[in-house]
Each structure stands twice: as structure tokens, then as C-alpha cells.
Design a protein around this motif. Structure first.
Motif, PDB file in Angstrom:
ATOM      1  N   MET A   1      13.466   4.574  -7.933  1.00 48.62           N
ATOM      2  CA  MET A   1      12.851   3.480  -8.698  1.00 48.62           C
ATOM      3  C   MET A   1      11.411   3.259  -8.213  1.00 48.62           C
ATOM      4  N   THR A   2      10.475   3.235  -9.144  1.00 49.05           N
ATOM      5  CA  THR A   2       9.064   3.062  -8.792  1.00 49.05           C
ATOM      6  C   THR A   2       8.794   1.624  -8.377  1.00 49.05           C
ATOM      7  N   ARG A   3       8.093   1.477  -7.272  1.00 54.21           N
ATOM      8  CA  ARG A   3       7.771   0.128  -6.810  1.00 54.21           C
ATOM      9  C   ARG A   3       6.658  -0.464  -7.675  1.00 54.21           C
ATOM     10  N   PRO A   4       6.562  -1.811  -7.739  1.00 53.96           N
ATOM     11  CA  PRO A   4       5.571  -2.468  -8.590  1.00 53.96           C
ATOM     12  C   PRO A   4       4.144  -2.051  -8.237  1.00 53.96           C
ATOM     13  N   LYS A   5       3.307  -1.928  -9.255  1.00 49.78           N
ATOM     14  CA  LYS A   5       1.903  -1.590  -9.050  1.00 49.78           C
ATOM     15  C   LYS A   5       1.156  -2.820  -8.525  1.00 49.78           C
ATOM     16  N   ILE A   6       0.448  -2.648  -7.411  1.00 44.23           N
ATOM     17  CA  ILE A   6      -0.260  -3.761  -6.775  1.00 44.23           C
ATOM     18  C   ILE A   6      -1.762  -3.515  -6.822  1.00 44.23           C
ATOM     19  N   LEU A   7      -2.490  -4.494  -7.302  1.00 45.62           N
ATOM     20  CA  LEU A   7      -3.953  -4.483  -7.277  1.00 45.62           C
ATOM     21  C   LEU A   7      -4.391  -5.402  -6.144  1.00 45.62           C
ATOM     22  N   VAL A   8      -5.243  -4.886  -5.253  1.00 44.72           N
ATOM     23  CA  VAL A   8      -5.662  -5.639  -4.075  1.00 44.72           C
ATOM     24  C   VAL A   8      -7.153  -5.960  -4.135  1.00 44.72           C
ATOM     25  N   PHE A   9      -7.482  -7.197  -3.777  1.00 44.98           N
ATOM     26  CA  PHE A   9      -8.869  -7.632  -3.569  1.00 44.98           C
ATOM     27  C   PHE A   9      -8.974  -7.967  -2.087  1.00 44.98           C
ATOM     28  N   ALA A  10      -9.884  -7.300  -1.362  1.00 40.27           N
ATOM     29  CA  ALA A  10      -9.864  -7.477   0.093  1.00 40.27           C
ATOM     30  C   ALA A  10     -11.216  -7.213   0.730  1.00 40.27           C
ATOM     31  N   TYR A  11     -11.426  -7.869   1.873  1.00 42.79           N
ATOM     32  CA  TYR A  11     -12.625  -7.653   2.683  1.00 42.79           C
ATOM     33  C   TYR A  11     -12.344  -8.155   4.099  1.00 42.79           C
ATOM     34  N   SER A  12     -13.188  -7.776   5.022  1.00 38.05           N
ATOM     35  CA  SER A  12     -13.177  -8.242   6.398  1.00 38.05           C
ATOM     36  C   SER A  12     -11.937  -7.738   7.157  1.00 38.05           C
ATOM     37  N   GLN A  13     -11.758  -8.263   8.367  1.00 34.42           N
ATOM     38  CA  GLN A  13     -10.678  -7.835   9.244  1.00 34.42           C
ATOM     39  C   GLN A  13      -9.307  -8.124   8.631  1.00 34.42           C
ATOM     40  N   VAL A  14      -9.156  -9.318   8.082  1.00 31.71           N
ATOM     41  CA  VAL A  14      -7.872  -9.673   7.462  1.00 31.71           C
ATOM     42  C   VAL A  14      -7.572  -8.726   6.307  1.00 31.71           C
ATOM     43  N   GLY A  15      -8.590  -8.421   5.515  1.00 32.15           N
ATOM     44  CA  GLY A  15      -8.403  -7.512   4.388  1.00 32.15           C
ATOM     45  C   GLY A  15      -7.956  -6.137   4.836  1.00 32.15           C
ATOM     46  N   ALA A  16      -8.614  -5.597   5.867  1.00 36.61           N
ATOM     47  CA  ALA A  16      -8.276  -4.254   6.345  1.00 36.61           C
ATOM     48  C   ALA A  16      -6.868  -4.215   6.924  1.00 36.61           C
ATOM     49  N   VAL A  17      -6.524  -5.208   7.729  1.00 35.61           N
ATOM     50  CA  VAL A  17      -5.213  -5.220   8.395  1.00 35.61           C
ATOM     51  C   VAL A  17      -4.078  -5.437   7.390  1.00 35.61           C
ATOM     52  N   CYS A  18      -4.277  -6.343   6.445  1.00 40.18           N
ATOM     53  CA  CYS A  18      -3.219  -6.594   5.451  1.00 40.18           C
ATOM     54  C   CYS A  18      -3.046  -5.411   4.496  1.00 40.18           C
ATOM     55  N   LEU A  19      -4.149  -4.780   4.117  1.00 35.04           N
ATOM     56  CA  LEU A  19      -4.049  -3.581   3.280  1.00 35.04           C
ATOM     57  C   LEU A  19      -3.308  -2.481   4.040  1.00 35.04           C
TER      58      LEU A  19
END
Length: 282
Positions: A1-19
């Protein structure tokens, strides 16, 4: 089963780590919107672009509000939108696309400390706790229902950067534990209590000027809130602008800005003394 398609908006340290957390969990990230680094800004945090490139994920830096970008996003047909420290509000036209919703990580325990520079403000205000919050994105910043949160302590000796790293790890933990519920649409939401809300605006380098009429504790909190890698606290001494990067509070009485000692450098405040241990003349 294909997992849901996720679009990410991100920047900075939090963005890199969460991505990175999403990708390590095998999430189906179809595209990442980020920002070009500002050449006038000290870049001390990890790169979202590099994380995405390393993992073969497309990145875009155009404004998502542009008509051609909106059309592109519609073609991607993301089922979930996630934002991690992206530096712009995401238009309603995009928030309405994903059937599983749009969520943002905020670097404070909402509804307190809505707005910008929330970690620096929390340290400056002498808070002993802050954290990260995952909430529903709405047209109004930081006001959507809360999906999850994680608290962190602020120790007396913590700098703004120390706390930022703690908040980054709190954000990563939230993404790790909530991803399954985000993907299957089972996230439980809690409305924010507006009676407890507070808002703080953007901080600029000039906001770091020291007011020596304030107490030693207040000045100490300012110094540690904006010390490296942030722009720093400053004052004028002996006719020169000086950056004060580190200090400690001492008991004692003196007039505000009175130099009590030169070695070590001790200065009077509105209440108490401040020993300066790291100063840079500009």
C-alpha cells in the motif's frame, strides 16, 4: 500500500531535522519548498536543501503563492502538508488541498509565544520551560488546533542557541511519534485556549541594545538569549560600541552603567551587578 504523498515546507535546523526524521521513517515526501539562504545572515544551521538532495527529493525555492507554483502543487496532489520553520505563511489555497490536513511545528508551547523568535523571547523573559507544538495550519499564524506538544527545560545557564537545539529535538520527537496518526488521519486535536495566548514579534539586531536601568537578571537574560550565533547584546563603553557575549549576575549595589571594576569588568545595573566575561569592541 502506497503511503500518503507529503508536501513539506521547511527551513533552518528544525526543518532539516524534521525532514530527516520523515525520510528515515520512509515517508512519501514528494517535494520540499524551502528558502535560499540570505547572504547577509549568519548561517549556523543545517541545510534543508542538502538533506533533500541527499535523499533524492525535489526542492523548490519559488514562492508557493505564485500561480504557477499553485498549479504545480495541485498536480502533485499532496494528501498531507507539513511545515517546519518555513519563513512565510502558506496560502489558504494550498492548505485546502491535502485531504489529511496541513500541520506546522512551532517552537513554543502554544498558545503561549505565538509569533517570531519564540525561543529567544522565552530565554529573554526568564522562562524556565518552553517546547515545540504541532498544530493545524490556518490563515492566522499559530492559532490552529493542537495535535501534539513536547516540553523542554530552560536552565539558568542556557543560551538561546542551547534552547533552540532542545526545541529542535522536541520537534523531531513529535514528528516521529505522530507520523502514523498524521498519515492515517487519526490525529486527535485540541483547541487552543485563547485566554492563555501571548504573541511576540520579530527581533532585529538593534533590539539587542542593553538598558542598564534594568536589573542584572534582566540584562543577563537578554545577553544569553541573543549571544552567538545570534546578533548579540551591545552597549557603548568608553566611547565604543561593545558586544557583550557572556556575563553573570553578582550581588552588589552601584549606579546603572557604573564601572565598578575593570579587571574583571563589573558594571552596575538598576538592581545588582553584572560581571562581563566575554566582550568584543567593535
Amino acid at each position: 500500500m502506497t503511503r500518503p504523498k507529503i508536501l513539506v515546507f521547511a527551513y533552518s535546523q528544525v526543518g532539516a531535522v524534521c525532514l530527516e526524521q520523515l525520510l528515515s521513517d520512509g515517508a512519501n515526501v514528494v517535494c520540499v519548498y524551502t528558502h535560499d539562504d540570505d547572504p547577509k545572515e549568519e548561517i549556523w544551521f543545517r541545510s534543508v536543501k542538502e538533506v533533500a538532495k541527499k535523499n533524492g527529493v525535489e526542492t523548490r525555492v519559488a514562492k508557493p503563492s505564485l500561480p504557477e507554483e499553485l498549479e504545480y502543487i495541485k498536480k502533485l496532489a499532496p494528501e498531507l502538508v507539513l511545515s517546519f520553520y518555513y519563513r512565510a505563511l502558506i496560502p489558504k489555497s494550498i492548505l485546502e488541498i491535502p485531504k489529511l490536513g496541513a500541520f506546522n511545528i512551532h517552537g513554543a508551547l502554544l498558545p503561549r509565544y505565538r509569533g517570531r523568535a519564540c525561543v529567544n523571547w522565552a530565554v529573554l523573559n526568564g522562562e524556565t520551560e518552553t517546547g515545540a507544538t504541532l498544530h493545524v495550519m490556518t490563515e492566522a499564524a499559530d492559532k490552529g488546533d493542537i495535535a501534539d506538544s513536547e516540553a523542554v527545560s530552560i536552565e539558568w545557564t542556557d543560551t538561546g542557541h542551547d534552547v533552540f537545539l532542545k526545541v529542535t529535538e522536541a520537534a523531531r520527537k513529535i514528528i516521529e511519534r505522530t507520523l502514523p496518526a498524521l498519515e492515517n488521519g487519526s490525529v486527535k486535536l485540541t483547541p487552543q485556549d485563547e485566554s492563555k495566548a501571548s504573541y511576540f514579534g520579530r527581533r532585529r539586531p538593534e533590539d539587542g541594545e542593553i538598558d542598564w536601568n534594568k536589573s542584572a537578571v534582566e540584562i543577563y537574560n537578554l545577553i544569553r538569549a541573543v549571544t552567538h550565533p545570534f546578533p548579540g547584546a551591545f552597549t557603548e563603553l568608553d566611547g565604543r560600541k561593545c558586544m557583550i557575549w557572556k556575563a553573570e549576575v553578582l550581588d552588589g549595589v552601584a549606579q546603572p552603567k557604573e564601572i565598578v571594576s575593570r579587571s574583571p569588568l563589573v558594571i552596575g545595573t538598576g538592581n545588582g551587578l553584572l560581571r562581563i566575561s566575554d566582550i568584543e569592541k567593535i
